[in-house]
Write a protein that holds these residues in place. Structure first.
Motif, short mmCIF file in Angstrom:
data_model
loop_
_atom_site.label_atom_id
_atom_site.label_comp_id
_atom_site.label_asym_id
_atom_site.label_seq_id
_atom_site.Cartn_x
_atom_site.Cartn_y
_atom_site.Cartn_z
N LYS A 204 -39.01 43.96 -4.87
CA LYS A 204 -39.53 44.99 -3.96
C LYS A 204 -39.21 46.39 -4.47
N GLY A 207 -41.67 47.51 -6.89
CA GLY A 207 -43.03 47.70 -6.40
C GLY A 207 -43.90 46.47 -6.40
N ALA A 208 -43.32 45.28 -6.50
CA ALA A 208 -44.12 44.05 -6.48
C ALA A 208 -44.77 43.88 -5.11
N GLY A 209 -46.04 43.55 -5.09
CA GLY A 209 -46.76 43.36 -3.83
C GLY A 209 -46.53 41.99 -3.24
N ARG A 210 -46.95 41.81 -1.99
CA ARG A 210 -46.75 40.54 -1.30
C ARG A 210 -47.47 39.40 -2.03
N GLY A 211 -48.67 39.67 -2.52
CA GLY A 211 -49.41 38.63 -3.22
C GLY A 211 -48.71 38.16 -4.48
N ASP A 212 -48.14 39.10 -5.23
CA ASP A 212 -47.42 38.74 -6.45
C ASP A 212 -46.18 37.91 -6.11
N ILE A 213 -45.46 38.32 -5.07
CA ILE A 213 -44.25 37.58 -4.69
C ILE A 213 -44.61 36.17 -4.22
N THR A 214 -45.70 36.04 -3.46
CA THR A 214 -46.14 34.72 -3.02
C THR A 214 -46.50 33.84 -4.21
N CYS A 242 -51.88 36.81 -12.17
CA CYS A 242 -50.69 37.56 -11.78
C CYS A 242 -49.81 37.84 -13.00
#
Length: 264
Positions: A204, A207-214, A242
Motif C-alpha cells: 500500500k 501505491g499498489a491498487g486493490r486489483g493488484d493486491i487481489t 499484473c
C-alpha cells in the motif's frame, strides 16, 4: 594516500598510505582507514570505526562508532584472495555493524546499494548482494551469498541462511530464521519462517491498487496448493497482465539452488 583538502580528519585517526578520502569527508577520533579504502564525497566515519580491505563507500554514507567494515570473511575456505566490498550512497551503518568482503568462490564482491539502513549489530557476510532501501533491524544477520532485492526489511534478531534470495518488498518478522527463498512482497514470520501472506503495508505504501493486491493473493493461494516452480510455470504461460504478479513469477523461475518458503 590522497586526502581532499576539504576533508576533516581527527588527529587521533589513522589513515594508512594508499587510502583515498573524498571531498567533504569527516573521519572521527580513533578511526582506522585501511590502505585500499576509498571514501566518496561527504562520507562521515564516526569515532572508533574500522574500515579496511578493498572497500569503496559511496557519497553521503554515515558509519557509526565501532562498526567494522571490509574485514576478511568468516569463511574457513578464504585464502586471502583479492576481493572487495562496494557500498553505495547515503547509507546509514549503525554501531557494531560488521560487513565482510567477498570470496574468490562467491564472485569476489560483497555489494550494498543506496539508501540502506543497517541498525546496530547487524551482520552482512561475504558475497551478499543488497539492493536499495534495504533495512536490517538490530542484530539481524545475513549468511554468505544472500541476495536481498530493493526495499526488503529483515526484523531484529533474525537470521538468513546462506544462498537465500529475498524478493523486492518482502518483510521478515523479528526473531525469524529464513532457510529458503522468499517471494517478492512476501511476509515471513515465526521462529522457523513460513510464508504468512503478503507485506500488505509495504504494498500500500508503494501505491499498489486493490486489483493488484487481489491478484497477488490469488497467486499466493495457488502456490500453496502445489510446487512453486510448477505452479509458476503454469501461471507464466497464462501471460498475466499484473506487473506485480509477473515480478513474483519471474523471481520464482529465476536461478536458485534453494526451495521456497511456502504458506502455512
Amino acid at each position: 594516500m590522497t586526502i581532499d583538502p576539504s576533508a576533516q580528519i581527527h588527529p587521533s585517526a589513522h589513515v594508512e598510505p594508499g587510502a583515498r578520502i573524498g571531498a567533504g569527508c569527516r573521519v572521527g577520533p580513533f578511526c582506522l582507514i585501511g590502505p585500499e579504502v576509498v571514501l566518496g564525497r561527504a562520507v562521515e566515519v564516526k569515532s572508533h570505526a574500522v574500515i579496511t580491505g578493498r572497500t569503496e563507500i559511496g557519497e553521503g554514507t554515515v558509519i557509526f562508532p565501532f562498526a567494522t567494515i571490509g574485514e576478511i570473511p568468516q569463511d574457513l575456505k578464504f585464502q586471502g584472495e583479492d576481493t572487495s566490498l562496494v557500498i553505495g550512497a547515503r547509507n546509514r551503518i549503525r554501531e557494531h555493524v560488521t560487513i565482510n568482503v567477498g570470496t574468490g568462490g562467491g564472485g569476489g564482491v560483497t555489494r550494498i546499494g543506496d539508501d540502506c539502513l543497517l541498525m546496530a549489530g547487524a551482520h552482512v557476510a561475504h558475497d551478499c548482494q543488497l539492493g536499495n532501501k534495504v533495512i536490517l533491524v538490530n542484530n539481524a544477520a545475513l549468511a554468505g551469498h544472500c541476495v536481498l532485492e530493493d526495499e526488503v526489511i529483515v526484523g531484529g534478531l533474525s537470521g538468513v541462511h546462506q544462498f537465500v534470495r529475498i524478493g523486492r518488498g518482502a518483510m521478515i518478522g523479528a526473531v525469524t530464521m529464513v532457510t529458503a527463498d522468499v517471494i517478492p512482497h512476501g511476509l515471513v514470520q515465526g521462529p522457523r519462517g513460513t510464508l504468512d501472506g503478503l507485506n500488505l503495508v509495504g504494498l500500500k505504501r508503494r501505491g499498489a491498487g486493490r486489483g493488484d493486491i487481489t491478484a497477488l493473493r490469488d497467486l499466493v493461494a495457488a502456490l500453496g496448493q502445489g510446487t512453486f516452480r510448477d505452479t509458476a510455470r503454469a501461471r507464466s504461460a497464462e501471460n498475466p497482465d499484473c506487473a506485480l504478479v509477473r515480478e513474483v513469477l519471474d523471481f520464482i523461475l529465476g536461478p536458485s539452488d534453494r526451495s521456497f518458503l511456502t504458506p502455512r
